[in-house]
Structures are given as C-alpha cells and as structure tokens.
Design a protein around this motif. Structure first.
Motif, PDB file in Angstrom:
ATOM      1  N   GLY A  44      11.938  17.519  10.656  1.00 60.63           N
ATOM      2  CA  GLY A  44      10.904  16.376  10.180  1.00 60.63           C
ATOM      3  C   GLY A  44      11.021  15.237  10.532  1.00 60.63           C
ATOM      4  O   GLY A  44      11.681  14.752  10.998  1.00 60.63           O
ATOM      5  N   ALA A  45      10.133  14.546  10.221  1.00 61.89           N
ATOM      6  CA  ALA A  45      10.021  13.150  10.733  1.00 61.89           C
ATOM      7  C   ALA A  45       8.873  12.054   9.757  1.00 61.89           C
ATOM      8  O   ALA A  45       7.874  13.037   8.664  1.00 61.89           O
ATOM      9  N   ASP A  46       9.309  10.301   9.021  1.00 63.59           N
ATOM     10  CA  ASP A  46       8.719   9.857   8.255  1.00 63.59           C
ATOM     11  C   ASP A  46       8.529   8.706   8.842  1.00 63.59           C
ATOM     12  O   ASP A  46       9.537   7.903   9.691  1.00 63.59           O
ATOM     13  N   GLU A  84       3.379   1.184  15.546  1.00 63.70           N
ATOM     14  CA  GLU A  84       2.702   1.251  16.901  1.00 63.70           C
ATOM     15  C   GLU A  84       2.262   2.420  17.772  1.00 63.70           C
ATOM     16  O   GLU A  84       2.624   2.462  18.582  1.00 63.70           O
ATOM     17  N   GLY A  85       1.745   3.301  16.721  1.00 66.14           N
ATOM     18  CA  GLY A  85       1.109   4.053  17.299  1.00 66.14           C
ATOM     19  C   GLY A  85       1.586   5.767  16.978  1.00 66.14           C
ATOM     20  O   GLY A  85       2.588   5.637  15.499  1.00 66.14           O
ATOM     21  N   ALA A  86       1.248   6.931  17.401  1.00 65.80           N
ATOM     22  CA  ALA A  86       2.013   8.166  16.498  1.00 65.80           C
ATOM     23  C   ALA A  86       3.218   8.371  17.421  1.00 65.80           C
ATOM     24  O   ALA A  86       3.295   8.065  18.595  1.00 65.80           O
ATOM     25  N   TYR A  87       3.940   8.622  17.365  1.00 65.24           N
ATOM     26  CA  TYR A  87       5.195   9.265  17.301  1.00 65.24           C
ATOM     27  C   TYR A  87       5.361  11.237  17.304  1.00 65.24           C
ATOM     28  O   TYR A  87       5.011  11.594  16.111  1.00 65.24           O
ATOM     29  N   ALA A  88       5.621  11.580  18.149  1.00 64.05           N
ATOM     30  CA  ALA A  88       6.216  13.052  17.695  1.00 64.05           C
ATOM     31  C   ALA A  88       7.765  13.743  17.798  1.00 64.05           C
ATOM     32  O   ALA A  88       8.614  12.298  18.485  1.00 64.05           O
ATOM     33  N   VAL A  89       8.344  15.471  17.203  1.00 68.03           N
ATOM     34  CA  VAL A  89       9.661  14.384  17.203  1.00 68.03           C
ATOM     35  C   VAL A  89       9.433  16.089  17.794  1.00 68.03           C
ATOM     36  O   VAL A  89       9.039  17.183  16.670  1.00 68.03           O
ATOM     37  N   GLY A  90      10.792  16.858  18.084  1.00 66.61           N
ATOM     38  CA  GLY A  90      10.918  18.419  18.657  1.00 66.61           C
ATOM     39  C   GLY A  90      12.268  19.144  19.271  1.00 66.61           C
ATOM     40  O   GLY A  90      13.211  18.218  18.940  1.00 66.61           O
ATOM     41  N   ASP A  91      12.182  19.626  19.775  1.00 65.21           N
ATOM     42  CA  ASP A  91      13.535  20.603  20.454  1.00 65.21           C
ATOM     43  C   ASP A  91      13.632  19.652  20.569  1.00 65.21           C
ATOM     44  O   ASP A  91      13.764  18.940  22.007  1.00 65.21           O
ATOM     45  N   PHE A  95      18.634  19.482   8.365  1.00 66.58           N
ATOM     46  CA  PHE A  95      17.254  19.804   8.342  1.00 66.58           C
ATOM     47  C   PHE A  95      16.122  19.803   8.074  1.00 66.58           C
ATOM     48  O   PHE A  95      15.789  19.720   8.998  1.00 66.58           O
ATOM     49  N   ASN A  96      15.465  20.180   6.947  1.00 63.87           N
ATOM     50  CA  ASN A  96      14.269  20.566   7.822  1.00 63.87           C
ATOM     51  C   ASN A  96      12.909  19.796   7.265  1.00 63.87           C
ATOM     52  O   ASN A  96      12.148  19.715   8.243  1.00 63.87           O
ATOM     53  N   ASP A  97      12.984  18.494   6.442  1.00 66.70           N
ATOM     54  CA  ASP A  97      12.224  17.859   6.237  1.00 66.70           C
ATOM     55  C   ASP A  97      12.976  16.284   5.528  1.00 66.70           C
ATOM     56  O   ASP A  97      13.648  16.441   5.037  1.00 66.70           O
ATOM     57  N   VAL A  98      11.639  15.546   5.844  1.00 70.50           N
ATOM     58  CA  VAL A  98      12.675  14.152   5.022  1.00 70.50           C
ATOM     59  C   VAL A  98      10.881  13.357   4.890  1.00 70.50           C
ATOM     60  O   VAL A  98      10.164  13.484   5.212  1.00 70.50           O
ATOM     61  N   SER A  99      11.165  12.505   3.646  1.00 61.69           N
ATOM     62  CA  SER A  99      10.500  11.321   3.211  1.00 61.69           C
ATOM     63  C   SER A  99      11.166  10.285   3.301  1.00 61.69           C
ATOM     64  O   SER A  99      11.869  10.682   2.485  1.00 61.69           O
ATOM     65  N   VAL A 100      10.704   8.769   3.201  1.00 60.28           N
ATOM     66  CA  VAL A 100      11.270   7.513   3.003  1.00 60.28           C
ATOM     67  C   VAL A 100      10.010   7.484   2.158  1.00 60.28           C
ATOM     68  O   VAL A 100       8.683   7.307   2.635  1.00 60.28           O
ATOM     69  N   THR A 101      10.870   6.443   0.988  1.00 56.19           N
ATOM     70  CA  THR A 101       9.567   4.888   0.122  1.00 56.19           C
ATOM     71  C   THR A 101      10.231   3.577   0.542  1.00 56.19           C
ATOM     72  O   THR A 101      11.309   3.787   0.980  1.00 56.19           O
ATOM     73  N   GLY A 102       9.105   2.611   0.866  1.00 58.42           N
ATOM     74  CA  GLY A 102       9.384   1.941   0.665  1.00 58.42           C
ATOM     75  C   GLY A 102       9.661   0.927   1.733  1.00 58.42           C
ATOM     76  O   GLY A 102       9.270   1.403   2.949  1.00 58.42           O
ATOM     77  N   THR A 106       9.605  22.990  21.570  1.00 61.24           N
ATOM     78  CA  THR A 106       8.458  22.973  20.494  1.00 61.24           C
ATOM     79  C   THR A 106       8.483  21.535  19.378  1.00 61.24           C
ATOM     80  O   THR A 106       9.184  21.456  19.626  1.00 61.24           O
ATOM     81  N   LEU A 107       7.227  21.271  19.147  1.00 57.33           N
ATOM     82  CA  LEU A 107       7.072  19.627  18.562  1.00 57.33           C
ATOM     83  C   LEU A 107       7.012  20.077  16.894  1.00 57.33           C
ATOM     84  O   LEU A 107       5.847  21.212  16.785  1.00 57.33           O
ATOM     85  N   TYR A 108       7.844  19.940  16.364  1.00 56.07           N
ATOM     86  CA  TYR A 108       8.088  20.516  14.735  1.00 56.07           C
ATOM     87  C   TYR A 108       6.945  19.149  14.168  1.00 56.07           C
ATOM     88  O   TYR A 108       6.868  19.287  12.464  1.00 56.07           O
ATOM     89  N   ASP A 109       7.138  18.273  14.060  1.00 60.56           N
ATOM     90  CA  ASP A 109       6.302  17.198  13.446  1.00 60.56           C
ATOM     91  C   ASP A 109       6.252  15.478  14.425  1.00 60.56           C
ATOM     92  O   ASP A 109       6.149  15.869  15.575  1.00 60.56           O
ATOM     93  N   VAL A 110       5.165  15.473  13.991  1.00 61.51           N
ATOM     94  CA  VAL A 110       4.050  14.093  14.256  1.00 61.51           C
ATOM     95  C   VAL A 110       3.773  13.123  13.125  1.00 61.51           C
ATOM     96  O   VAL A 110       3.418  13.596  12.373  1.00 61.51           O
TER      97      VAL A 110
END
Length: 319
Positions: free
Chosen positions: A92-94, A56-63, A134-141, A47-51
C-alpha cells in the motif's frame, strides 16, 4: 479541522446510485464509447500493488520492495528492496497533502517515507517492534508533519500523529481481529477502514473506531475510498460496490470480478479487479472498459494527465 487540500491527488472513482443492486453490461455488450486503456512498458515482472500521484508525478509500489516512477522516458525503477533493503513486498501507498512525501507499507513491518523532491528515504519499519504484514496506509497533513495510519494484517490499526517518529506510535483493534484490508482518510483524523470480517469502521479522532456496516453484504471487502462522513465507497468480491450516503448503503453489482481498488470523486471514477477488469462511472451509471490485459489489477489512480491502473505481472495500464 479543514478538509484535505486540493493539492492532494485528484482521483476518480466508480460508484452506483440505484437503491437496489444494479447490473452492468458485459464487456461484449458495452458501448462503443468505451474508454481505451493502453499497456505500457514496465521495468518489473512482479505484482504492483498500489499507485499514487505525487507533486512529481505518479509512483507505483510492489513485489520485492520496488518503487517505480513515471518519467518522461517511461516508468523507471527508483528503489529496490523496500525501505530496509530486505526485499519485503510493498502492498500500500499514500501521499502527503502537499504531494511531497510518498509513504508505503508492506510485509514484515515495512514502512517507508520517500521524499519525491529530493530522493531521500526514511525507514520507519517495525514500529513498536511490530513485524506483521501491513496491508495499506493513509497519511494526512503536509510533509514532515503527517498523521500516519497503517492497516495491519493482524486486525490492528497503527497510528502516529508525529510523522512516524520513534516512540510516537500506538495501536487499536477496531473489530474482531480480522485483517484490515484498506484504509483511507478524508480529513486529518477522520476516515474509514474495511476488514476481512466484511465490516466497515469510521473514526473522527484517528484513534477510536465505530462500526457503520455492512450487514448482509455476503462478499469480502478489498478497497475503500473515504471522501466524507456521508460519502464512502467500498469495492469487494463478486463485482460489488457499496456507497455510504450518510444514512444508507447503496449497492451496485458490476459482475463477477473481485474489485480490489476504487477511486471516486464527485460521483465519477473507476474500480479495478480480477482478469483485467476496469469499470468506470459517468452519468450515474457503471460501464466496463476494454483493457488489453487479463492480469489481475490491484490499484487505480488519476494522475494529472492520465488515469493509471497497475497489477499482476508488472502490469501498467494508462488511459
């Protein structure tokens, strides 16, 4: 604090504007102008859980801690095993506002910071010796100077205002202790979360949280897109989407599929979920898109050239 820069990923999202819950036609009854999504070859079967979109383009993360990159030759695996090499799932990714650092989080306290320009990986796992999921992440800056917000399965929000450096982490429990399913920030220290107790919280300082809903929703909340204090989108069970306008919640009913992610910008976007469901919104109306998969979709984003959805079985859809 200034609004988040335009260099951040330019995402689309799906939304409803009717005062009452609005029904959406079934796929069979959808317009002949339905968007066409194409399944592309995936290098993984898990399973891929986030994109996310980066500079540099798109990245996806998962199992098993995999990180995939979308290249001119297709999707390729660039990391296996997660930030610690232990094979922890990434949920999760950001991306930093300049698009140069991809942050991801997952099981057993996994937290990683990947420099998409150099390929350097920094392991920030188990902050404060916490090894919960950890289910998700958000980053700013910007890269190297990020505020990092991590949604914990134990109901805690973990945060660092110094790019995740050791000894800079703290935490708070916004609600009842139910799992925090999703987090998103629209400014340096302003954002929203949803938890497993059907609650939505907001913060204006990154560390203290207040509840803004949602009464009588009767469904679980899975995704959140925080675009402003008066512009918040929630996706949930039973095909429900909710939009916070600053004074009221506006519901929309897309059908039966549990909607796991939502991305909206200027009232236009996508939400995705169970059974390959994709709904998009244009002209203030939801409609279902035809997709070539029955796999459960977990996340959606808009890359510079294409929209991308990912999910179970390594599924990658592009439009």
């Amino acid at each position: 604090m200034s609004e988040r820069t335009s260099t951040r990923r330019n995402v689309l999202k799906a939304a409803g504007v009717a005062i009452g819950a609005a029904a959406v036609p079934t796929a069979a009854a959808a317009s002949t102008e339905e968007s066409e999504w194409t399944a592309v070859k995936s290098p993984v079967g898990g399973t891929l859980y986030d994109v996310e979109e980066t500079s540099e383009g798109a990245y996806a993360v998962g199992d098993a801690g995999v990180v995939l990159e979308r290249t001119a030759k297709g999707w390729q695996k660039i990391l296996d095993g997660g930030p610690s090499g232990n094979g922890n799932n990434l949920y999760g990714a950001d991306v930093t506002d300049d698009g140069e650092r991809l942050w991801f989080v997952g099981s057993s306290g996994a937290i990683g910071e990947y420099d998409v320009t150099t390929g350097n990986l920094v392991d920030h796992s188990a902050p404060m010796d916490v090894t919960n999921n950890f289910n998700d992440v958000s980053v700013t800056g910007e890269a190297g100077e990020a505020n990092v917000y991590v949604a914990g399965d134990s109901g805690k929000m973990y945060y660092s205002f110094e790019n995740g450096a050791t000894q800079t982490w703290d935490y708070v429990t916004p609600g009842s202790g139910s799992a925090i399913n999703a987090v998103d920030f629209y400014d340096d220290r302003k954002g929203h979360i949803v938890d497993g107790n059907k609650s939505v919280f907001y913060t204006q300082d990154g560390s203290t949280w207040d509840k803004i809903g949602l009464a009588d929703a009767n469904v679980n909340f899975y995704g959140v897109d925080s675009d402003g204090a008066d512009d918040v989108w929630i996706s949930g069970g039973g095909g429900m989407v909710f939009h916070w306008t600053g004074s009221r919640w506006v519901p929309a009913d897309t059908g039966d599929a549990g909607l796991r992610d939502i991305e909206v910008e200027d009232g236009v976007g996508y939400t995705v979920g169970g059974g390959g469901a994709v709904y998009d919104r244009e002209d203030e109306a939801w409609k279902p898109d035809t997709t070539p998969t029955g796999q459960n979709l977990k996340a959606v984003c808009r890359e510079s050239e294409v929209e991308i959805a990912v999910g179970a079985g390594g599924t990658i859809l592009e439009h």
